[in-house]
Scaffold this motif. Structure first.
Motif, PDB file in Angstrom:
ATOM      1  N   TYR A 150     -28.354 -22.671-104.734  1.00  0.00           N
ATOM      2  CA  TYR A 150     -29.693 -22.358-104.132  1.00  0.00           C
ATOM      3  C   TYR A 150     -29.748 -21.231-103.336  1.00  0.00           C
ATOM      4  O   TYR A 150     -28.689 -21.169-102.285  1.00  0.00           O
ATOM      5  CB  TYR A 150     -30.293 -23.571-103.796  1.00  0.00           C
ATOM      6  N   THR A 152     -32.513 -19.285-100.197  1.00  0.00           N
ATOM      7  CA  THR A 152     -33.706 -19.257 -99.413  1.00  0.00           C
ATOM      8  C   THR A 152     -33.782 -17.637 -99.146  1.00  0.00           C
ATOM      9  O   THR A 152     -33.247 -16.985 -98.108  1.00  0.00           O
ATOM     10  CB  THR A 152     -33.587 -19.829 -98.043  1.00  0.00           C
ATOM     11  N   PHE A 202     -39.096 -16.664-100.659  1.00  0.00           N
ATOM     12  CA  PHE A 202     -39.632 -18.028-100.194  1.00  0.00           C
ATOM     13  C   PHE A 202     -40.521 -17.882 -98.721  1.00  0.00           C
ATOM     14  O   PHE A 202     -41.623 -18.793 -98.812  1.00  0.00           O
ATOM     15  CB  PHE A 202     -38.088 -18.865 -99.555  1.00  0.00           C
ATOM     16  N   GLN A 232     -33.306 -25.666 -99.748  1.00  0.00           N
ATOM     17  CA  GLN A 232     -33.763 -24.515-100.331  1.00  0.00           C
ATOM     18  C   GLN A 232     -32.674 -23.726-100.509  1.00  0.00           C
ATOM     19  O   GLN A 232     -32.504 -22.829-101.274  1.00  0.00           O
ATOM     20  CB  GLN A 232     -34.897 -23.844 -99.398  1.00  0.00           C
ATOM     21  N   LEU A 286     -29.545 -19.053 -96.717  1.00  0.00           N
ATOM     22  CA  LEU A 286     -30.326 -17.742 -96.201  1.00  0.00           C
ATOM     23  C   LEU A 286     -29.542 -16.539 -96.883  1.00  0.00           C
ATOM     24  O   LEU A 286     -28.140 -16.675 -96.790  1.00  0.00           O
ATOM     25  CB  LEU A 286     -30.356 -17.534 -94.930  1.00  0.00           C
ATOM     26  N   LYS A 303     -28.337 -22.113 -93.255  1.00  0.00           N
ATOM     27  CA  LYS A 303     -29.287 -22.792 -94.087  1.00  0.00           C
ATOM     28  C   LYS A 303     -30.543 -22.504 -93.053  1.00  0.00           C
ATOM     29  O   LYS A 303     -30.318 -22.748 -91.788  1.00  0.00           O
ATOM     30  CB  LYS A 303     -28.936 -23.895 -94.493  1.00  0.00           C
TER      31      LYS A 303
END
Length: 762
Positions: free
Chosen positions: A86, A88, A92, A112, A115, A497
């Protein structure tokens, strides 16, 4: 709504052991949930191995003679969390304001994914927007340079490597302050203060091999099954050879009761188990001083009787005479303690303490293992010193198989202190830094975590730089902290994250995504390795090989160097770019600064099992003012810092086995039988009946600190649980809202999260 959360939370007792098929099922659930690519599974086989990577969760030692799979359930979750598929992305944040995201749960934010781009907070839209790295670094420099250095905090999470931590601490001091709080301030600073005062070193004296040499283990306030499961292998081996394990803990934690080794085919097939604790004493929260005083009282009485009868003594009088100071003061205080008060404060019968004392009296080599169940109390330092008192009585420090064994949390939190992340001048190599780098390091004490919180609330702290972590979620006084945080001139967060702290930027806010420890770190000289210190003062190399989550990520050393170049004066002795190009040069700098513990640092980096940095107290060299180990006479039998009162409970904040510190992996707590929720209040059944509560009732907790500040946590499901009377359990970090910023350990300033005064509001 997340896939982990259930519309109908289910709470029922769990009957299985720690480890076993429960661990296997947990991994089978999280790996596909994080969409782990098949090739990534191979990374698990490199975890905690020579020339592999050091686990990003706990700090338990990595053995030289490793298992085929040298990871536990929690460590595998941490790896899956970092290597998730996943992402982000900036897209987003185009869809969500930060105000809206504040309504999300901790799990849902981090779920999510990783990063991918550096981000700048836009107050006009209340959103993060992508920016270039140069833009971010220049803006950070422009914001920090004009500020009074004393008004800026440089926080460090325990996961950062020794190399990054050394650079970060040097940057802060060259900038002009020692405002260097770190994770230790919130967990084991009571250890650093207590052990330093008692035996002259701020860390434990034992190593992994001592588990093979001890004949008894006294265990205080540490949940091994959830917080450091790999230790269960060492405890299991100790039990197999007859070592007695005496546990003091308010809750019955499954890892300290029963364990099935997932790497033992016979145990897995036959559902075999190893009983871990031979005695389990459910001490009241804050009652450990009383319990240890009771044990010491028995030892003194038995020793008096033995000497009067001409029998062999119970205490090690030769050791006490040669190596300790103030024994008589301690003995006088223990003799004066009354049994009724000891029993009341400990919540244990005299006979139970006698049973524990008999094991200690006959044992020749004892490990004193403890965790935050001791350190996170108002009298947390006293708790630590009582463990030392107990060990000193029979010479159990500086002997094979014996000594204090604090269990650290984050995988390098101890190492950060070793290389300069400290607010205390006496722990910083000030003279050496001046010699090596030609500047005058600050000597004024910096801000610790509690003092940083106070400064943020009262406005004296103007800027915050965070090297990892989730500071705003981890600290006490959640409400006022969240209210005050946006008044900062600038906040900078280095992270992998999204977490709740990132949703409260200052007037200017930057979110800087970094490489994870498991990912390949390519710099000018090629792939880089970093180093980590474990709980037993052994240093390990760590090499990431996984593909980075995004091509836009920078390494932590690179991010620190770029900020440092913009906020510190030019210095020809500090080659930030050269250090980033070859981390071995940072290790050379660490060795030059700390020549004794880091001799031949680069040569020894990948020593199997790590290389030990040494420990004077383990050699019975006591670096104390008296030159001896110090006995300490407690002034109270309660560690809580507050008196009992009608309707006042002692709240313990707890971690589930589906989390690591503030990172929430899911809404299950297998060992406590909780599924689909974290909104739980664990209550003694007799206390429920007395208060007129029923199972499943929704209640709130309110602060009972007596400071006229309203703190409240609502929506909690009353759950009967085997917990001492007068004590409650609720999950961290959600319950931090109830902890006053002033409710902390004396001397060490650790938030006293294991005994918080509260009342139940139906």
């Amino acid at each position: 709504m997340s896939k982990q959360r259930s519309d109908k939370p289910r709470i029922k007792p769990f009957k299985g052991p720690a480890g076993g098929w429960g661990s296997v099922r947990s991994l089978a659930e999280i790996l596909p949930r994080e969409r782990i690519r098949p090739e990534v599974l191979g990374e698990l086989l490199r975890q905690n191995k020579p020339d592999g990577f050091m686990c990003t969760s706990c700090a338990w030692p990595k053995p030289a003679d490793h298992h085929p799979a040298e990871f536990c359930e929690e460590g595998a979750k941490a790896t899956a969390w970092e290597l998730t598929s996943y992402r982000t992305t900036p897209e987003f944040f185009e869809k969500h304001t930060l105000t809206a995201l504040r309504g999300w749960k901790d799990y849902d934010l981090e779920q999510q994914g990783r990063l991918t781009h550096p981000l700048r907070y836009d107050p006009a839209t209340d959103k993060y927007a992508a920016c270039s790295w140069e833009e971010a670094f220049d803006a950070i420099g422009d914001a920090l340079r004009p500020l009074d250095p004393k008004s800026v905090v440089f926080y460090a999470s325990g996961r950062a490597s020794l190399e990054t931590s050394y650079m970060y601490a040097l940057m802060a001091r060259m900038y002009g302050n020692q405002n260097l709080p770190d994770s230790s301030n919130m967990c084991h600073e009571s250890t650093s203060v207590g052990l330093k005062a008692a035996i002259g070193v701020p860390v434990g004296t034992t190593r992994l091999e001592d588990f093979e040499l001890c004949d008894a283990i006294f265990f205080f306030g540490q949940n091994v099954g959830s917080n450091s499961p790999r230790m269960l292998h060492d405890l299991r081996a100790a039990r197999k050879r007859g070592v007695e394990i005496i546990t003091f803990n308010p809750l019955k934690e499954r890892g300290l009761e029963r364990f099935t080794d997932p790497q033992n085919p016979i145990e897995m097939v036959t559902l075999g188990e190893t009983a871990i604790s031979t005695q389990y004493h459910q001490v009241r929260a804050g009652g450990d001083i009383a319990a240890m005083t009771g044990i010491a009282k028995f030892l003194l009485e038995w020793d008096d009787a033995a000497r009067a009868a001409g029998d062999p003594p119970v205490l090690d009088h030769a050791f006490i005479a040669q190596h300790t100071h103030d024994f008589d003061v301690f003995a006088t205080a223990v003799r004066a303690a009354e049994w009724d008060e000891i029993e009341r404060e400990a919540g244990l019968a005299k006979s139970a303490l006698e049973e524990a004392a008999r094991v200690y009296a006959k044992s020749k080599a004892v490990l004193g293992i403890y965790g935050m169940g001791l350190t996170q109390h108002v009298k947390g330092v006293d708790n630590v010193r009582m463990v030392v008192n107990l060990l000193l009585l029979r010479g159990n420090i500086g002997r094979p198989g014996a000594g204090p064994t604090p269990v650290r949390g984050h995988s390098n939190v101890q190492g950060q202190r070793t290389v300069g992340i400290t607010e205390k001048t006496e722990l910083a190599p000030v003279a050496k830094l001046k010699e090596l780098y030609g500047f005058d390091p600050p000597t004024e004490k910096g801000l610790n975590t509690v003092e940083s919180c106070r400064g943020i609330i009262d406005g004296s702290v103007k800027a915050f730089v965070g090297l990892g972590g989730n500071f705003l979620r981890a600290v006490p006084e959640t409400g006022p902290m969240e209210e005050a945080w946006p008044r900062l001139e600038i906040s900078v967060q280095i992270a992998t994250k999204l977490n709740r702290n990132h949703l409260f930027p200052g007037k200017a806010g930057y979110l800087l995504p970094c490489l994870g420890r498991i990912e390949e770190d390519l710099q000018a000289s090629g792939p880089q390795a970093v180093s980590i210190e474990d709980s037993t003062s052994c240093i390990h190399g760590s090499r990431g090989k996984a593909k980075p989550a995004s091509p836009h990520l920078l390494s932590e050393p690179r991010i620190v160097a770029e900020i440092a170049k913009r906020i510190t004066p030019p210095n020809p002795s500090v080659d930030w770019d050269g250090w980033v190009g070859t981390y071995a040069r940072v290790r050379d700098a660490i060795e030059a600064t700390y020549p004794e513990p880091f001799k031949d640092f680069n040569k020894k980096l990948f020593t199997p099992g790590g290389f030990w940095k040494g420990n004077k107290a383990s050699e019975r060299i006591w670096l104390t003012p008296s030159g001896k180990a110090e006995f300490f006479a407690p002034t109270t039998l309660s560690a809580t810092g507050f008196a009992d009162a009608a309707n006042r409970f002692r709240l313990l904040t707890l971690r589930s086995n589906d989390q690591f510190n503030t990172t929430i992996y899911g809404y299950h707590d297998r060992f406590r039988g909780v599924r689909g929720t974290r909104d739980v209040l664990f209550v003694n059944a007799a206390d429920m009946a007395e208060a007129g509560l029923h199972e499943g009732q929704i209640v709130a907790l309110e602060s009972d600190a007596g400071d006229n500040i309203h703190r409240r946590l609502g929506g909690l499901i009353v759950t009967p649980y085997d917990i001492p009377r007068g004590c409650l359990g609720a999950y961290y970090p959600e319950a931090n809202v109830l902890i006053p910023v002033g409710h902390h350990a004396e001397e060490s300033f650790v938030p006293a999260a294991k005994s918080v005064p509260v009342r139940i509001c139906p």
